[in-house]
Design a protein around this motif. Structure first.
Motif, short mmCIF file in Angstrom:
data_model
loop_
_atom_site.label_atom_id
_atom_site.label_comp_id
_atom_site.label_asym_id
_atom_site.label_seq_id
_atom_site.Cartn_x
_atom_site.Cartn_y
_atom_site.Cartn_z
N GLU A 250 0.84 -1.19 0.00
CA GLU A 250 0.00 0.00 0.00
C GLU A 250 0.87 1.25 0.00
N PRO A 251 0.58 2.22 -0.85
CA PRO A 251 1.43 3.43 -0.93
C PRO A 251 1.55 4.16 0.39
N TRP A 252 0.42 4.38 1.08
CA TRP A 252 0.46 5.16 2.31
C TRP A 252 1.29 4.46 3.39
N LEU A 253 1.29 3.11 3.39
CA LEU A 253 2.09 2.41 4.39
C LEU A 253 3.58 2.53 4.08
N LEU A 254 3.95 2.50 2.81
CA LEU A 254 5.35 2.71 2.44
C LEU A 254 5.80 4.11 2.80
N TRP A 255 4.96 5.09 2.57
CA TRP A 255 5.33 6.47 2.92
C TRP A 255 5.48 6.61 4.44
N GLU A 256 4.60 5.99 5.19
CA GLU A 256 4.74 6.05 6.65
C GLU A 256 6.01 5.34 7.12
N GLY A 257 6.35 4.22 6.48
CA GLY A 257 7.59 3.54 6.83
C GLY A 257 8.82 4.38 6.55
N ILE A 258 8.80 5.09 5.41
CA ILE A 258 9.92 5.98 5.10
C ILE A 258 9.98 7.13 6.10
N THR A 259 8.82 7.63 6.49
CA THR A 259 8.79 8.72 7.48
C THR A 259 9.38 8.29 8.81
N LYS A 260 8.99 7.11 9.29
CA LYS A 260 9.51 6.63 10.57
C LYS A 260 11.01 6.38 10.50
N THR A 261 11.47 5.84 9.38
CA THR A 261 12.91 5.63 9.23
C THR A 261 13.66 6.95 9.25
N ALA A 262 13.13 7.95 8.55
CA ALA A 262 13.79 9.26 8.54
C ALA A 262 13.78 9.89 9.93
N GLU A 263 12.70 9.68 10.69
CA GLU A 263 12.66 10.24 12.04
C GLU A 263 13.68 9.58 12.95
N VAL A 264 13.88 8.27 12.78
CA VAL A 264 14.91 7.58 13.57
C VAL A 264 16.30 8.11 13.22
N ILE A 265 16.54 8.31 11.93
CA ILE A 265 17.84 8.86 11.51
C ILE A 265 18.02 10.28 12.05
N GLN A 266 16.96 11.05 12.01
CA GLN A 266 17.04 12.42 12.48
C GLN A 266 17.36 12.48 13.97
#
Length: 556
Positions: A250-266
């Motif tokens: 699902e597109p929205w789930l992939l976008w949320e996964g990318i967001t969470k990964t970026a937040e962890v990196i941040q």
């Protein structure tokens, strides 16, 4: 468990069999303290909660007979990884097996057999993983899939003809990246096509799992049709079907996964944007307070402050230059002692011709001839597809063609210039390989990654309640938030140079790149391609022979 040879274990974890009952409070404790103790939340990913979950689900019939790592068979060579994997197994068995199996019989032999099969497979996979070129898989082959998916999606979504002419983007994408399991292209107006595509996809998942079991399972377990059918159904439908082919595409789930990964990196960065802004605001307020105290910002004070800032700026640049030169000298001096990337004992374990094996997409069959003829010759890191993938996603060729040309020239000079420092086993190649092995492929990061993924997929060690699919407007908001989070990882000055000063334009352009995950059907091509590529690299027998041939060899 006698038929498996257990590995040498690390020091056993303390026995916490009494987790089901908390110690009663002493009489001296007040009711308020007792209430505070009861309300203290327990982290579901903590060691105590994790081992309690495993013991209650997988070891309840064994009682208190010692530590978990002595009761259950080892899954890998690491106790920490075993605990996290057993947590996943406990959740899956509790949610998908106990719900119906305990209504039939209280016997626990079936669960024990399933654990033995999984343990045998994980130990075999670990041994095979040691022979896989993880650098080439993660930084060359997987980025190549992503790059081709991005280019094919861009091509399929570009309008070739003006209205009222219409072209189906899914059909174009499927023609560029054909995948037999996802054909025919599902059309909501044609019910037969949707049903046939779902049947082909389900048959492909069954074929994939049966091929894995035909290679990994011991012969006595492979002969049990009931056991292999149940295990195959769990993995093909509940994990691959519902997980990868369902939710993960699902597109929205992939976008949320990318967001969470970026937040962890941040959160891991030394100075996030919020911290930088706070420091700047404090600096501005202190300068303003100094002006108020002094009464007026005279010319003399301005000259003094400018000289002070110039002095500290020069000192910072001098320190940075010294640190950079020192790092380069130490790196060059130690590069000769780094291990080689081309061991001479490497053997050919598989063929690149997928004849008779899995029906792999065409864009997976793009390995270079040199790597196929002699797998021991690894690809130079600076020549891997990760660089061209990043360049395609950032559209460097269009935005900054001079930068693209400069990078290409530097790459060519490092590969063919004096000393060939960028070629395989060159100085630069060894340094990059050592950095990857130390910081990216560090085995100590695996338990942390598994624990973080478990907290996201199974909050409170249970299945999350079914989430309502976001509306089209909500999905656009999720994509916009993902773009903003990614932009927050980049310094503002670089964003000004690359995207320009318009903040809204930056977000829109990043959203255009993220839109490559905007179609569920196209995402399935990418995710199934990733799964199959990993399976074929771990089990090269599946690239040489069909599943039926492998089963005939194992079962006579």
């Amino acid at each position: 468990m006698s038929k498996f040879q257990p590995r040498p274990k690390a020091p056993a974890v303390a026995n916490i069999s009494a987790l089901s009952t908390l110690d009663p409070p002493s009489r001296s404790e007040t009711p308020m303290s007792q209430q505070g103790t009861r309300l203290t939340p327990i982290d579901p990913t903590s060691s105590r909660a994790t081992q309690y979950l495993i013991r209650r689900t997988l070891c309840s019939q064994l009682g208190d007979k010692g530590p978990i790592d002595e009761i259950l068979p080892p899954l890998t060579s690491s106790n920490d990884v075993d605990v996290e994997l057993y947590a996943y197994i406990a959740i899956i068995i509790r949610e998908f097996v106990h719900t119906w199996y305990q209504n039939i019989t209280p016997d626990t032999i079936f669960v024990e057999e399933v654990i033995q099969i999984i343990a045998h497979c994980t130990r075999a996979l670990e041994q095979r993983m040691r022979k896989v070129d993880l650098e080439g898989l993660i930084f060359d082959e997987l980025p190549e899939l992503l790059e081709i998916h991005f280019q094919a999606y861009q091509t399929s979504t570009q309008a070739l003809h003006p209205p009222p002419f219409r072209t189906d983007s899914r059909t174009i994408y499927h023609s560029l990246c054909p995948f037999p399991a996802l054909s025919p292209v599902p059309d909501p107006e044609i019910k037969h096509a949707v049903e046939q595509q779902a049947e082909n996809e389900a048959a492909y998942r069954q074929l994939l799992v049966q091929g894995v079991m035909a290679v990994l399972l011991p012969t006595e377990d492979l002969e049990s049709d009931c056991l292999t059918s149940l295990v195959g159904q769990i993995f093909s439908e509940m994990i691959i079907g519902n997980g990868i082919g369902g939710k993960a595409s699902e597109p929205w789930l992939l976008w949320e996964g990318i967001t969470k990964t970026a937040e962890v990196i941040q959160s891991k960065l030394p100075n996030s944007k919020a911290q930088v802004r706070l420091e700047r605001s404090n600096s501005v307020s202190s300068d303003h307070a100094f002006d108020v105290i002094s009464g007026s910002s005279t010319k003399g004070w301005r000259i003094l402050l400018s000289a002070e800032k110039l002095f500290w700026l020069a000192l910072q640049y001098a320190f940075f230059t010294f640190t950079t030169i020192r790092f380069i000298i130490i790196t060059i001096a130690t590069s000769s002692s780094l291990p080689t990337r081309n061991p001479h004992d490497t053997k050919i374990t598989g063929s690149a011709s997928f004849q008779g094996g899995l029906e792999t997409p065409n864009y997976i069959r793009t390995k270079r001839t040199a790597s196929i003829s002699n797998p021991s010759l690894k690809e130079p890191i600076i020549k891997m597809k990760i660089w061209s993938c990043v360049s395609s996603l950032l559209d460097v060729d269009t935005r900054m063609p001079w930068m693209s040309a400069t990078i290409s020239m530097s790459q060519w000079f490092a590969l063919t210039g004096p000393g060939e420092v960028g070629n395989t086993d060159g100085m630069v190649d060894k340094i990059l390989s050592n950095f990857i092995q130390t910081h990216v492929l560090d085995p100590t990061l695996i338990p942390l990654i598994l624990r973080t993924a478990r907290a996201a997929v199974f909050p409170s060690n249970t299945l999350a309640p079914a989430r309502a699919i976001p509306t089209a407007t909500e999905q656009l908001v999720i994509r916009q938030r993902c773009a903003e989070t990614l932009l927050s990882l980049v310094p503002t000055r670089l964003l000004d140079v690359y995207f320009g000063p318009d903040g809204d334009r930056r977000v829109r352009e990043v959203e255009d790149v993220l839109d490559m995950f905007g179609d569920t059907y196209c995402n399935k091509h990418l995710l199934y391609g990733v799964v199959e590529l990993i399976v074929v690299r771990l089990l090269p027998e599946l690239a040489e022979k069909g599943v039926e041939e492998l089963l005939n060899e194992r079962l006579g």
